[in-house]
Design an enzyme around this catalytic site. Structure first.
Site, PDB file in Angstrom:
ATOM      1  N   ASP A 169     -38.902  26.018  44.773  1.00  0.00           N
ATOM      2  CA  ASP A 169     -38.292  24.729  45.109  1.00  0.00           C
ATOM      3  C   ASP A 169     -37.436  24.907  46.359  1.00  0.00           C
ATOM      4  O   ASP A 169     -36.356  25.490  46.293  1.00  0.00           O
ATOM      5  CB  ASP A 169     -37.445  24.285  43.897  1.00  0.00           C
ATOM      6  CG  ASP A 169     -36.607  23.044  44.202  1.00  0.00           C
ATOM      7  OD1 ASP A 169     -36.905  22.358  45.192  1.00  0.00           O
ATOM      8  OD2 ASP A 169     -35.669  22.786  43.425  1.00  0.00           O
ATOM      9  N   ASN A 212     -36.156  22.441  48.295  1.00  0.00           N
ATOM     10  CA  ASN A 212     -35.188  21.380  48.608  1.00  0.00           C
ATOM     11  C   ASN A 212     -34.290  21.037  47.412  1.00  0.00           C
ATOM     12  O   ASN A 212     -33.665  19.986  47.384  1.00  0.00           O
ATOM     13  CB  ASN A 212     -35.911  20.115  49.116  1.00  0.00           C
ATOM     14  CG  ASN A 212     -36.826  19.529  48.048  1.00  0.00           C
ATOM     15  OD1 ASN A 212     -37.094  20.175  47.039  1.00  0.00           O
ATOM     16  ND2 ASN A 212     -37.288  18.300  48.250  1.00  0.00           N
ATOM     17  N   ASP A 254     -34.561  20.099  44.214  1.00  0.00           N
ATOM     18  CA  ASP A 254     -34.661  18.952  43.305  1.00  0.00           C
ATOM     19  C   ASP A 254     -35.221  19.404  41.954  1.00  0.00           C
ATOM     20  O   ASP A 254     -35.570  18.586  41.111  1.00  0.00           O
ATOM     21  CB  ASP A 254     -35.527  17.838  43.909  1.00  0.00           C
ATOM     22  CG  ASP A 254     -36.955  18.296  44.203  1.00  0.00           C
ATOM     23  OD1 ASP A 254     -37.261  19.491  43.954  1.00  0.00           O
ATOM     24  OD2 ASP A 254     -37.770  17.485  44.676  1.00  0.00           O
ATOM     25  N   ASP A 269     -42.408  22.975  45.811  1.00  0.00           N
ATOM     26  CA  ASP A 269     -42.958  22.128  46.876  1.00  0.00           C
ATOM     27  C   ASP A 269     -43.726  22.972  47.891  1.00  0.00           C
ATOM     28  O   ASP A 269     -43.748  24.206  47.807  1.00  0.00           O
ATOM     29  CB  ASP A 269     -41.825  21.340  47.552  1.00  0.00           C
ATOM     30  CG  ASP A 269     -40.617  22.219  47.827  1.00  0.00           C
ATOM     31  OD1 ASP A 269     -40.808  23.263  48.456  1.00  0.00           O
ATOM     32  OD2 ASP A 269     -39.492  21.876  47.356  1.00  0.00           O
ATOM     33  N   ASP A 300     -57.187  21.301  44.980  1.00  0.00           N
ATOM     34  CA  ASP A 300     -57.759  20.690  43.786  1.00  0.00           C
ATOM     35  C   ASP A 300     -58.329  19.324  44.167  1.00  0.00           C
ATOM     36  O   ASP A 300     -57.695  18.569  44.895  1.00  0.00           O
ATOM     37  CB  ASP A 300     -56.637  20.507  42.747  1.00  0.00           C
ATOM     38  CG  ASP A 300     -57.054  20.926  41.365  1.00  0.00           C
ATOM     39  OD1 ASP A 300     -58.006  20.316  40.833  1.00  0.00           O
ATOM     40  OD2 ASP A 300     -56.436  21.853  40.810  1.00  0.00           O
ATOM     41  N   ASP A 326     -62.018  19.412  39.566  1.00  0.00           N
ATOM     42  CA  ASP A 326     -61.551  19.193  38.203  1.00  0.00           C
ATOM     43  C   ASP A 326     -62.660  18.582  37.331  1.00  0.00           C
ATOM     44  O   ASP A 326     -63.332  17.628  37.754  1.00  0.00           O
ATOM     45  CB  ASP A 326     -60.363  18.222  38.277  1.00  0.00           C
ATOM     46  CG  ASP A 326     -59.591  18.120  36.992  1.00  0.00           C
ATOM     47  OD1 ASP A 326     -59.006  19.132  36.578  1.00  0.00           O
ATOM     48  OD2 ASP A 326     -59.553  17.023  36.394  1.00  0.00           O
ATOM     49  N   ASP A 350     -53.673  25.682  32.104  1.00  0.00           N
ATOM     50  CA  ASP A 350     -54.033  24.980  30.866  1.00  0.00           C
ATOM     51  C   ASP A 350     -54.020  25.896  29.642  1.00  0.00           C
ATOM     52  O   ASP A 350     -54.238  25.423  28.518  1.00  0.00           O
ATOM     53  CB  ASP A 350     -55.442  24.378  30.979  1.00  0.00           C
ATOM     54  CG  ASP A 350     -55.511  23.262  32.012  1.00  0.00           C
ATOM     55  OD1 ASP A 350     -54.489  22.579  32.227  1.00  0.00           O
ATOM     56  OD2 ASP A 350     -56.591  23.081  32.609  1.00  0.00           O
TER      57      ASP A 350
HETATM   58  C1  NOJ Z   1     -58.327  19.901  33.878  1.00  0.00           C
HETATM   59  C2  NOJ Z   1     -57.023  20.320  34.455  1.00  0.00           C
HETATM   60  O1  NOJ Z   1     -57.028  21.719  34.647  1.00  0.00           O
HETATM   61  C3  NOJ Z   1     -55.957  19.845  33.496  1.00  0.00           C
HETATM   62  O2  NOJ Z   1     -54.690  20.376  33.807  1.00  0.00           O
HETATM   63  C4  NOJ Z   1     -55.958  18.349  33.476  1.00  0.00           C
HETATM   64  O3  NOJ Z   1     -55.050  17.900  32.504  1.00  0.00           O
HETATM   65  C5  NOJ Z   1     -57.342  17.796  33.171  1.00  0.00           C
HETATM   66  N1  NOJ Z   1     -58.393  18.483  33.844  1.00  0.00           N
HETATM   67  C6  NOJ Z   1     -57.433  16.350  33.558  1.00  0.00           C
HETATM   68  O4  NOJ Z   1     -57.473  16.222  34.940  1.00  0.00           O
END
Ligand code: NOJ
Length: 544
Positions: A26, A28, A30, A34, A108, A210, A338
């Site tokens: 971070d 700045n 907050d 970033d 991404d 994604d 995830d």
């Molecule tokens: C996969 C991503 O890695 C995850 O973090 C996200 O919640 C879902 N796709 C939905 O975009």
């Protein structure tokens, strides 16, 4: 040592390092990381010397304008930067500074859904005859008023939300703030290809796409069948977990779209397409394309959920190696934003070191998640501090926040991540588990990872060489995974002991080799290859 091999593409030779921008640094104050924070740490990632980690590419999780219902995976503008993370000018500087250091930048791309605050969706929901109505997936209720089919959201509840104003349901397989785009509409496809062009023209080196397997759904949106193996203890609202994903993902027509992504990438120089894909091996492999005309790297998560056993790991690697057509380049992932932290999932720091050695020495592109080089473990998130919609909706044990805690830079308050309280709590171990402390300790996880990265970078055999598993019969106890990597006259052997006790691995090999790196970082002697002695959880890279 052999020189870096130039015949492979950068995305084959290199190591990808995933940064979760909210949690890296971070700049700045907050409480949220970033883009400028990332720029400040590029030298940590690769300054061209062995004092740095030596990463070849960074993948940034989303930094686009977003209401953050799913922490940036709900995008409100695909072609900008959320002010919380910086500006487009900051992004351009990040690319420039990364490139100066030889670091590629992968971003991404979230094509399956937008935010409900995206102007496209605001238009789409404004009336049934809006020109953008068909950009999303709208359906009438069933006669009894219930949703159009039985699909569930990955984050709990149905995959449909009713819009009172226009009297129809829209589809969302994540939170209701993530309406799904209708990829059967050619205008959607064109608009989303333009998004790729926008970033390619700005100089990004590739995309992590994604949930690409979800882009096309069954034309008739048929009900998914029940999952006979659903866990009995699923929370009541986990509709998704009780069904088999037959009609909501991995439909054959999705490959036509991915071919278009690839064609676009190929019209630029050496850019990479990586896809987030799950599913059984035979279906997953199809995402490379019949002749390599789809993704360069469909993410391979298979090792991530193997039990901690050499046999399971080897079987998983052998199966992949046996199934890949010659044009398909392997890759391995052991952690991401995830999943629980790998040090926690595999049972501890010793196991994490061994797993790291495996990840960086198998044939294929490794992806390393930020903080795994420190051995970061799952954060402890008090229930009232849970931020992740998955944890909020499906129960605290499912929260992904545990793997998203701030990067631990030093022992100052908030671990040097920020001067103010961060968006998620810093892990309790930060005073000892941090970059500064581990840099000073010769045998730390960080110094181990640095050695690992640079050993790999310098070895043609490890970057490119064939993978040959070694059969071990009569070894006691038999929980070792040993393989050779060979290329252009260079031969390396990797020996990994998954057991918490010593092992003498009888390899059937002859001669002697010199240890290049031990997970324990205290051996560099010559060893007898026929009977390799390994300490508990020890891994060795050996020069033959
Ligand atoms: C996969 C991503 O890695 C995850 O973090 C996200 O919640 C879902 N796709 C939905 O975009």
């Amino acid at each position: 040592m052999a020189q870096e091999n130039k015949s492979l593409h950068w995305w084959q030779r290199g190591v990808v390092y995933q940064i979760y921008p909210r949690s890296f640094l971070d700049s700045n104050n907050d409480g949220i990381g970033d883009l400028n924070g990332i720029i400040q740490k590029l030298d940590y990632l690769n300054d061209g010397t062995e004092k740095s980690l030596g990463v070849d590419a960074i993948w940034l999780s989303p930094f686009y304008p977003s209401p953050m219902a799913d922490f940036g995976y709900d995008v409100a503008d695909y072609c900008n930067v959320d002010p919380m993370f910086g500006t487009l000018a900051d992004f351009d500087r990040l690319v420039e500074e990364a490139h100066k250091r030889g670091i590629k930048v992968i971003i991404d791309y979230v094509p399956n859904h937008t935010s409900d605050q995206h102007p496209w969706f605001i238009e789409s929901r404004s009336s049934r005859d809006n020109p953008k109505r068909d950009w999303y997936i709208w359906r009438d209720p069933k006669p009894d008023g219930s949703p159009p089919n039985n699909w569930g959201s990955f984050f709990g509840g149905p995959a449909w939300t009713f819009d009172e104003a226009t009297g129809q349901y829209y589809m969302h397989q994540f939170v209701k703030e993530q309406p799904e785009l209708n990829w059967r509409n050619p205008e959607v496809k064109e608009a989303m290809l333009d998004v790729l062009r926008f970033w390619l023209d700005r100089g990004v080196d590739g995309f992590r796409m994604d949930v690409v397997g979800l882009l096309i759904k069954d034309k008739d949106l048929r009900d998914n069948p029940p999952n006979p193996n659903a866990r009995p203890d699923l929370p009541e609202n986990d509709i998704y977990g009780r069904l088999l994903s037959v009609y909501n993902e991995d439909q054959d027509e999705v490959h036509d779209i991915i071919k278009e992504f690839r064609k676009l990438l190929d019209s630029y120089d050496d850019r990479v397409g990586i896809g987030e894909l799950w599913g059984p091996l035979d279906r997953w492999i199809r995402y490379y394309g019949e002749n390599g005309n789809e993704l360069h790297l469909p993410f391979n998560f298979r090792l991530m959920w193997q039990p901690w056993s050499s046999k399971a790991m080897r079987a998983c690697v052998d199966e992949l190696e046996g199934a890949l057509p010659p044009f398909a380049w392997p890759n391995y992932v052991l952690g991401n934003h995830d999943q629980p932290r790998l040090a926690t999932r595999f049972g501890g720091q010793a196991q994490a070191r061994l797993a790291g050695m495996m990840l960086l020495t198998l044939r294929g592109t490794p992806t390393v998640y930020y903080g795994d080089e420190l051995g970061m473990e799952n954060g402890v998130i008090p229930p009232e501090k849970i931020q992740d919609p998955q944890g909020i909706n499906l129960g605290p044990e499912r929260t992904r926040d545990v793997a998203r805690t701030p990067m631990q830079w030093d022992s100052s308050p908030y671990a040097g991540f920020s001067q103010v309280e961060p968006w998620l709590p810093v892990s309790a171990d930060y005073q000892t588990r941090n970059v500064v402390a581990q840099s000073q300790e010769p045998n730390s996880m960080l110094n181990f990872y640095r050695r690992l990265f640079w050993t790999r970078r310098r070895s043609q055999a490890l970057c490119e060489g064939a993978y040959k598993p070694v059969d071990l019969s009569g070894s006691e106890p038999d929980d070792c995974f040993i393989y050779l990597r060979e290329q252009g006259g260079e031969r390396k052997l990797v020996a990994l002991n998954f057991a918490g006790q010593p092992c003498k691995a009888l390899t059937g090999l002859t001669g002697r080799g010199r240890i290049v790196l031990s997970t324990h970082m205290d051996r560099d002697e010559e060893i007898d290859l026929s009977a390799i002695e390994l300490r508990p959880y020890e891994g060795l890279i050996v020069d033959l």
